[in-house]
Motif scaffolding. Structure first.
Motif, PDB file in Angstrom:
ATOM      1  N   SER A 121      -4.763  -6.424   3.944  1.00 49.43           N
ATOM      2  CA  SER A 121      -3.835  -5.318   4.176  1.00 49.43           C
ATOM      3  C   SER A 121      -2.683  -5.369   3.177  1.00 49.43           C
ATOM      4  O   SER A 121      -2.232  -6.449   2.796  1.00 49.43           O
ATOM      5  CB  SER A 121      -3.276  -5.412   5.593  1.00 49.43           C
ATOM      6  N   SER A 158       6.595   3.051   8.770  1.00 47.42           N
ATOM      7  CA  SER A 158       5.434   3.765   9.270  1.00 47.42           C
ATOM      8  C   SER A 158       5.024   3.355  10.678  1.00 47.42           C
ATOM      9  O   SER A 158       5.800   3.476  11.617  1.00 47.42           O
ATOM     10  CB  SER A 158       4.294   3.575   8.268  1.00 47.42           C
ATOM     11  N   HIS A 159       3.799   2.808  10.812  1.00 48.17           N
ATOM     12  CA  HIS A 159       3.262   2.460  12.120  1.00 48.17           C
ATOM     13  C   HIS A 159       3.706   1.077  12.577  1.00 48.17           C
ATOM     14  O   HIS A 159       3.333   0.645  13.665  1.00 48.17           O
ATOM     15  CB  HIS A 159       1.733   2.498  12.056  1.00 48.17           C
ATOM     16  N   GLU A 164      -8.562   8.714   5.788  1.00 48.20           N
ATOM     17  CA  GLU A 164      -8.748   7.268   5.785  1.00 48.20           C
ATOM     18  C   GLU A 164      -9.028   6.782   7.197  1.00 48.20           C
ATOM     19  O   GLU A 164      -8.583   7.384   8.174  1.00 48.20           O
ATOM     20  CB  GLU A 164      -7.475   6.582   5.313  1.00 48.20           C
ATOM     21  N   LYS A 221       9.713   4.315   1.529  1.00 41.03           N
ATOM     22  CA  LYS A 221       8.650   4.968   0.762  1.00 41.03           C
ATOM     23  C   LYS A 221       9.326   5.818  -0.312  1.00 41.03           C
ATOM     24  O   LYS A 221      10.231   6.596   0.002  1.00 41.03           O
ATOM     25  CB  LYS A 221       7.813   5.872   1.668  1.00 41.03           C
ATOM     26  N   ARG A 274       7.793  -2.835   2.544  1.00 37.70           N
ATOM     27  CA  ARG A 274       7.864  -3.047   3.997  1.00 37.70           C
ATOM     28  C   ARG A 274       8.209  -4.490   4.289  1.00 37.70           C
ATOM     29  O   ARG A 274       7.525  -5.399   3.821  1.00 37.70           O
ATOM     30  CB  ARG A 274       6.526  -2.723   4.648  1.00 37.70           C
ATOM     31  N   ARG A 280      -8.697  -7.531   6.842  1.00 34.43           N
ATOM     32  CA  ARG A 280      -9.369  -6.445   7.548  1.00 34.43           C
ATOM     33  C   ARG A 280     -10.864  -6.518   7.222  1.00 34.43           C
ATOM     34  O   ARG A 280     -11.243  -6.610   6.045  1.00 34.43           O
ATOM     35  CB  ARG A 280      -8.838  -5.086   7.101  1.00 34.43           C
ATOM     36  N   LYS A 335      -0.620  12.137   4.062  1.00 35.21           N
ATOM     37  CA  LYS A 335      -1.408  12.472   5.242  1.00 35.21           C
ATOM     38  C   LYS A 335      -0.478  13.105   6.268  1.00 35.21           C
ATOM     39  O   LYS A 335       0.740  12.931   6.199  1.00 35.21           O
ATOM     40  CB  LYS A 335      -2.122  11.238   5.785  1.00 35.21           C
ATOM     41  N   THR A 385       0.827  -1.204   0.000  1.00 38.83           N
ATOM     42  CA  THR A 385       0.000   0.000   0.000  1.00 38.83           C
ATOM     43  C   THR A 385       0.865   1.260   0.000  1.00 38.83           C
ATOM     44  O   THR A 385       0.519   2.268  -0.623  1.00 38.83           O
ATOM     45  CB  THR A 385      -0.917   0.006   1.249  1.00 38.83           C
ATOM     46  N   ALA A 386       1.973   1.209   0.728  1.00 39.33           N
ATOM     47  CA  ALA A 386       2.840   2.403   0.832  1.00 39.33           C
ATOM     48  C   ALA A 386       4.295   1.964   0.887  1.00 39.33           C
ATOM     49  O   ALA A 386       4.873   1.824   1.954  1.00 39.33           O
ATOM     50  CB  ALA A 386       2.457   3.217   2.066  1.00 39.33           C
ATOM     51  N   GLY A 440      -4.808   3.729   0.214  1.00 40.87           N
ATOM     52  CA  GLY A 440      -3.471   4.153  -0.232  1.00 40.87           C
ATOM     53  C   GLY A 440      -3.510   5.635  -0.543  1.00 40.87           C
ATOM     54  O   GLY A 440      -4.291   6.062  -1.409  1.00 40.87           O
ATOM     55  N   THR A 489       0.136  -3.643   3.987  1.00 44.44           N
ATOM     56  CA  THR A 489       1.287  -3.135   4.751  1.00 44.44           C
ATOM     57  C   THR A 489       1.877  -4.175   5.698  1.00 44.44           C
ATOM     58  O   THR A 489       2.768  -3.854   6.482  1.00 44.44           O
ATOM     59  CB  THR A 489       0.896  -1.882   5.579  1.00 44.44           C
TER      60      THR A 489
HETATM   61  C1  G16 Z   1      -0.405   3.290   4.550  1.00 44.11           C
HETATM   62  C2  G16 Z   1      -1.085   4.045   3.448  1.00 44.11           C
HETATM   63  C3  G16 Z   1      -2.503   4.342   3.817  1.00 44.11           C
HETATM   64  C4  G16 Z   1      -3.231   3.072   4.212  1.00 44.11           C
HETATM   65  C5  G16 Z   1      -2.485   2.352   5.293  1.00 44.11           C
HETATM   66  C6  G16 Z   1      -3.058   0.994   5.636  1.00 44.11           C
HETATM   67  O1  G16 Z   1      -0.273   4.099   5.671  1.00 44.11           O
HETATM   68  O2  G16 Z   1      -0.412   5.252   3.169  1.00 44.11           O
HETATM   69  O3  G16 Z   1      -3.102   4.937   2.709  1.00 44.11           O
HETATM   70  O4  G16 Z   1      -4.526   3.366   4.656  1.00 44.11           O
HETATM   71  O5  G16 Z   1      -1.155   2.137   4.883  1.00 44.11           O
HETATM   72  O6  G16 Z   1      -2.998   0.172   4.535  1.00 44.11           O
HETATM   73  P1  G16 Z   1      -3.431  -1.354   4.607  1.00 44.11           P
HETATM   74  O7  G16 Z   1      -4.861  -1.370   5.069  1.00 44.11           O
HETATM   75  O8  G16 Z   1      -3.247  -1.835   3.208  1.00 44.11           O
HETATM   76  O9  G16 Z   1      -2.535  -2.038   5.611  1.00 44.11           O
HETATM   77  P2  G16 Z   1       1.118   4.190   6.459  1.00 44.11           P
HETATM   78  O10 G16 Z   1       0.863   5.158   7.574  1.00 44.11           O
HETATM   79  O11 G16 Z   1       1.361   2.784   6.943  1.00 44.11           O
HETATM   80  O12 G16 Z   1       2.119   4.622   5.470  1.00 44.11           O
END
Ligand code: G16
Length: 538
Positions: free
Chosen positions: A483, A111-112, A361, A124, A21, A493, A374, A17-18, A343, A485
Motif C-alpha cells: 500500500s 482520505s479514508h 479501482e 493532496k 499521509r 495487499r 474519483k 499513492t495520493a 493511483g 497510503t
Molecule cells: C488513494 C488513491 C487510489 C488508491 C488508494 C489505495 O485513494 O487515490 O488511487 O487506489 O489510495 O492506495 P493503496 O493501495 O496504495 O493504499 P484515497 O481515497 O485514499 O485518496
C-alpha cells in the motif's frame, strides 16, 4: 509583513499513492507542515497563481488551513478560493479547479484513514489538470524537502472562514465560497434528476452513510433536499474532526452501521457510503453488496442510461489490481480499455487525451472524466439513475450482469502493520521468484504469466512499475502490492480473483480460498510476517 523562518529538513516527506499521509502527531511537529508546503511552492513557483483550497474537516484542518493561507500570501500567490469553514470534498475541489481554470488546489485530508489527534492527517496536491500531481512532480517536491532551510509566512491574524465573501491578505485575494453549489450543478448536468425524483416520490428508500465526514452536507442537499429522499436518509451527516470515532472507509468492515441496516429484514431499497473526503463509495442493495470492481463494470455496461453519456463513451480504465470484470464489458462494447498502476493520477492523461471516459479501482473508487478524481456521490447517483431507468433492484442488475458476462469472484486481503524492511524484502524476493513460476501447474491452476506489472503511459511515455501479478490460464489472478497510503509501517495487499461463467452465486470467500492459500505459500507470508491470516478482508 513577510517573515522568513529558518527550518531543518524532515527525511520522511515522500508522497505515497495520493499525497502525503502521516499520523496527526507527526504532521503537528514543529515546521513539518510548513516544510512540506514550502517545498511544493519551491517546486512549482506559485507566484501570481490561483488555487482551490479545502479539506475534509478532520482534526488539525483548521490550524493547517491558516498556515496554508499565510504561507500562500507570503509566497506571492494571487488568489485562494476556499470552501466555507474550510470544507471541500476531493471531487468538489477537482471540479472547481477545472471550472474556475485555476492552477491547482490543496485538499487537507488523509482520505479514508481515521482522524483525530491519534489518527492521520494528509495533504493532496492537485495541478491545473484537476488531478493529483504526477510522480515526477512529487519526486521533485520530495527532493526539495531534503534540502529546505527556510519557509515564508505572512504575519497576520487568522482569516474567519465561516463567512462567504471576498477578503484580502496583503495583495493576495481570498474568496470564500459555498462548497456545495458548483458540485450540485455539475451532478444535475450529468444525471436525470427528475427521473430519480419520481422514483423517490413513488416510495423508493435509501440510506447514505456519510461517516461523520465531508460528504454529509453534500448528501443532505442532493439526496434529501433536491431528490426528495426521506429526511434522515443520510446517516452521520455532520462532519466531525475525529469522524465521531469512525474509520471513514466505506467498506463492509468499517461502515458497520449501514451494513447492519442493509442486511436487516426491513432494509431500504438502496444503501451507499462515502469516505472522509468523498471520493470513495460503497454500493449496497437489500442484503446485497456490489464489489467496486463489479460496480465499475456495471456502470460501464449501462452508460447509455445516463443523459451525459448516452451518446457514447471513449473507453474505460482500471487499476491493475482491480478485477478484470470491466475488461469483458469493454470488449463487448468495443471501447478502449487500459490498465494502470494504483493511483487515480494515472487516469488523468487517459482522460485528458480522450482515451477514456470511465475509470475505477478496487479500493472503492469509481469516476469519469467529468472531473479528475474519483467521485463518491457521482457513483451513488449513477446507480440511482440506473435503478430509476430500469425499475430493477441492485441485486437484479448485478445478477443479470453476471449472467451476461460471467463473474469475477474477488477479494482483497490486507496484512497490516508489517515492518517496512520485512515487507520490502518479501516483495524483492518474490520479484526474483516469479519467473520460475511461468508455465507451472499449481494444484489445478496453470500459470500463464508471472511478472512485475509495468505501465507505459501512452501520453507522456513514462514507465512505472507497480505490484506483482500471477495470471492463470483460466482467467484467475493473484496480485501483490504494498500500500502507498499507510501512515506508518507497511501494508501488504493480496488481491485474489477467480473467474467463473456458470457458478454465479457462491460465497466469494470459498471461491477464492484455494488461490489465497497458494498466494500465501508463494510469498511465504506466514513465515515472514508471522501472520496466519489477513487483518482486513474487503
Ligand atoms: C488513494 C488513491 C487510489 C488508491 C488508494 C489505495 O485513494 O487515490 O488511487 O487506489 O489510495 O492506495 P493503496 O493501495 O496504495 O493504499 P484515497 O481515497 O485514499 O485518496
Amino acid at each position: 509583513m513577510i517573515q522568513i523562518i529558518s527550518t531543518k529538513p524532515y527525511t520522511d516527506q515522500k508522497m505515497g499513492t495520493a499525497g502525503l499521509r502521516k499520523k496527526s502527531k507527526v504532521m503537528m511537529q514543529e515546521h513539518y507542515f510548513e516544510n512540506f508546503l514550502q517545498s511544493i511552492f519551491n517546486t512549482i513557483n506559485p507566484s501570481g497563481k490561483t488555487f482551490i483550497v479545502g479539506g475534509d474537516g478532520r482534526f488539525y484542518n483548521d490550524i493547517a488551513l491558516q498556515k496554508l493561507i499565510k504561507m500562500s500570501a507570503a509566497n506571492n500567490v494571487k488568489k485562494l478560493i476556499i470552501g466555507q469553514n474550510g470544507y471541500l470534498s476531493t471531487p468538489a475541489s477537482s471540479n472547481l479547479i477545472l471550472k474556475r481554470h485555476t492552477d491547482g488546489g490543496f485538499v487537507l485530508s488523509a482520505s479514508h484513514n481515521p482522524g483525530g489527534e491519534n489518527g492521520d492527517f494528509g495533504i493532496k496536491f492537485a495541478t491545473q489538470t484537476g488531478g493529483q500531481c504526477s510522480s515526477q512532480v512529487s519526486d521533485q517536491i520530495y527532493a526539495n524537502t531534503q534540502t529546505i532551510s527556510e519557509f515564508k509566512i505572512y504575519n497576520s491574524p487568522d482569516i474567519d472562514l465561516s463567512q462567504i465573501g471576498l477578503y484580502k491578505m496583503g495583495s493576495m485575494e481570498i474568496e470564500i465560497i459555498d462548497p456545495i453549489v458548483d458540485y450540485v450543478e455539475l451532478m444535475k448536468e450529468i444525471f436525470d434528476f427528475n427521473l430519480i425524483k419520481e422514483m423517490f416520490q413513488k416510495g423508493f428508500t435509501m440510506r447514505f452513510d456519510a461517516m461523520n465526514a465531508v460528504t454529509g452536507p453534500y448528501a443532505v442537499r442532493i439526496f434529501e433536499d433536491i431528490l426528495g429522499a426521506a429526511k434522515g436518509s443520510v446517516l452521520n451527516a455532520v462532519p466531525k474532526p475525529d469522524f465521531g470515532g469512525l474509520h471513514p472507509d466505506p467498506n463492509l468492515v468499517y461502515a458497520a452501521e449501514l451494513v447492519k441496516i442493509m442486511y436487516a429484514d426491513d432494509a431500504p431499497d438502496f444503501g451507499a457510503a462515502n469516505d472522509g473526503d468523498g471520493d470513495r463509495n460503497m454500493i449496497l442493495g437489500k442484503k446485497f453488496f456490489v464489489t467496486p470492481s463489479d460496480s465499475l463494470a456495471i456502470l460501464t455496461d449501462n452508460y447509455n442510461l445516463i443523459p451525459a453519456y448516452k451518446n457514447g463513451i471513449y473507453g474505460v480504465a482500471k487499476s491493475m489490481a482491480t478485477s478484470t470484470a470491466v475488461a469483458r464489458v469493454a470488449a463487448n462494447k468495443k471501447i478502449g480499455y487500459y490498465e494502470v498502476p494504483t493511483g487515480w493520477k494515472y487516469f488523468v492523461n487517459l482522460m485528458d487525451s480522450k482515451r477514456i471516459t470511465f475509470c475505477g479501482e478496487e479500493s472503492f473508487g469509481t469516476g469519469s472524466s467529468h472531473i479528475r478524481e474519483k467521485d463518491g456521490i457521482w457513483a451513488v447517483l449513477f446507480w440511482l439513475n440506473i435503478i430509476a431507468a430500469t425499475g430493477k433492484s441492485v441485486e437484479q442488475i448485478t445478477l443479470e450482469h453476471w449472467k451476461k458476462y460471467g463473474r469475477s469472484y474477488y477479494l482483497r486481503f490486507d496484512f497490516d502493520g508489517i515492518s517496512t524492511d520485512t515487507a520490502n524484502l518479501l516483495m524483492k524476493d518474490l520479484t526474483l521468484k516469479l519467473p520460475s513460476l511461468n508455465g507451472q501447474k499449481i494444484n489445478c491452476f496453470e500459470v500463464d504469466k508471472a511478472e512485475t506489472f509495468v505501465y507505459n503511459d501512452p501520453v507522456d511515455h513514462s514507465s512505472t512499475t507497480n505490484g506483482l501479478r500471477i495470471l492463470f490460464a483460466d482467467g484467475s489472478r493473484i496480485v501483490y502490492r504494498l500500500s502507498g497510503t499507510s501512515s506508518s509501517g507497511a501494508t501488504l495487499r493480496v488481491y485474489i480473483e477467480r473467474f467463473n461463467r456458470d457458478n454465479l452465486q457462491a460465497d466469494p470467500r470459498i471461491m477464492v480460498d484455494e488461490l489465497l492459500k497458494i498466494a500465501m505459500d508463494i510469498a511465504e507470508i506466514q513465515q515472514r510476517t508471522g501472520k496466519k491470516e489477513a487483518d482486513v478482508t474487503t
